[in-house]
Write a protein that holds these residues in place. Structure first.
Motif, mmCIF file in Angstrom:
data_model
loop_
_atom_site.group_PDB
_atom_site.id
_atom_site.type_symbol
_atom_site.label_atom_id
_atom_site.label_comp_id
_atom_site.label_asym_id
_atom_site.label_seq_id
_atom_site.Cartn_x
_atom_site.Cartn_y
_atom_site.Cartn_z
ATOM 1 N N GLU A 168 7.406 8.636 6.595
ATOM 2 C CA GLU A 168 7.315 9.973 7.171
ATOM 3 C C GLU A 168 7.496 9.917 8.680
ATOM 4 O O GLU A 168 8.203 10.741 9.257
ATOM 5 C CB GLU A 168 5.982 10.624 6.828
ATOM 6 N N SER A 169 6.893 8.915 9.316
ATOM 7 C CA SER A 169 7.035 8.814 10.768
ATOM 8 C C SER A 169 8.473 8.475 11.161
ATOM 9 O O SER A 169 8.964 8.920 12.189
ATOM 10 C CB SER A 169 6.069 7.776 11.344
ATOM 11 N N ARG A 170 9.165 7.730 10.326
ATOM 12 C CA ARG A 170 10.566 7.374 10.614
ATOM 13 C C ARG A 170 11.518 8.548 10.407
ATOM 14 O O ARG A 170 12.628 8.539 10.915
ATOM 15 C CB ARG A 170 11.013 6.212 9.728
ATOM 16 N N THR A 171 11.101 9.536 9.639
ATOM 17 C CA THR A 171 11.966 10.686 9.376
ATOM 18 C C THR A 171 11.497 11.919 10.144
ATOM 19 O O THR A 171 11.887 13.032 9.825
ATOM 20 C CB THR A 171 12.007 11.007 7.868
ATOM 21 N N ASP A 227 0.867 -1.182 0.000
ATOM 22 C CA ASP A 227 0.000 0.000 0.000
ATOM 23 C C ASP A 227 0.904 1.232 0.000
ATOM 24 O O ASP A 227 1.523 1.542 1.013
ATOM 25 C CB ASP A 227 -0.902 -0.003 1.230
ATOM 26 N N PRO A 228 1.004 1.943 -1.130
ATOM 27 C CA PRO A 228 1.923 3.084 -1.212
ATOM 28 C C PRO A 228 1.649 4.169 -0.170
ATOM 29 O O PRO A 228 2.580 4.756 0.360
ATOM 30 C CB PRO A 228 1.710 3.634 -2.621
ATOM 31 N N GLU A 229 0.382 4.413 0.137
ATOM 32 C CA GLU A 229 0.072 5.452 1.124
ATOM 33 C C GLU A 229 0.523 5.042 2.518
ATOM 34 O O GLU A 229 1.076 5.841 3.263
ATOM 35 C CB GLU A 229 -1.416 5.772 1.104
ATOM 36 N N GLU A 230 0.291 3.780 2.868
ATOM 37 C CA GLU A 230 0.724 3.303 4.177
ATOM 38 C C GLU A 230 2.255 3.350 4.271
ATOM 39 O O GLU A 230 2.820 3.742 5.282
ATOM 40 C CB GLU A 230 0.232 1.870 4.408
ATOM 41 N N TYR A 231 2.922 2.968 3.183
ATOM 42 C CA TYR A 231 4.383 2.988 3.152
ATOM 43 C C TYR A 231 4.896 4.424 3.322
ATOM 44 O O TYR A 231 5.824 4.663 4.096
ATOM 45 C CB TYR A 231 4.878 2.390 1.830
#
Length: 67
Positions: free
Chosen positions: A53-56, A44-48
């Motif tokens: 984003e949360s990791r950065t 799922d591109p949006e979930e990815y």
């Protein structure tokens, strides 16, 4: 800068070679990972993108998105 289709790593390598260029060996592992990820039916591109984003810490910049 040139753009080539990426249906598979072999297709990409063939297109780049036909253009008289070389696919850098150091790029192969990243491209293989992208190929496997995109081939995953559960991807799922949006979930990815949300996960990245949360990791950065929200520093991920994506072109063509609205705030």
């Amino acid at each position: 800068m040139n753009w080539w289709p990426f249906g598979s790593l072999d297709q990409l390598d063939t297109a780049i070679t036909a253009a008289g260029r070389t696919l850098y060996a150091a790029h192969r592992p990243l491209l293989q990972r992208a190929e496997a990820l995109l081939a995953d039916p559960g991807f799922d591109p949006e979930e990815y993108a949300d996960r990245m984003e949360s990791r950065t810490n929200g520093l991920l910049i994506t072109a063509g998105t609205e705030a």
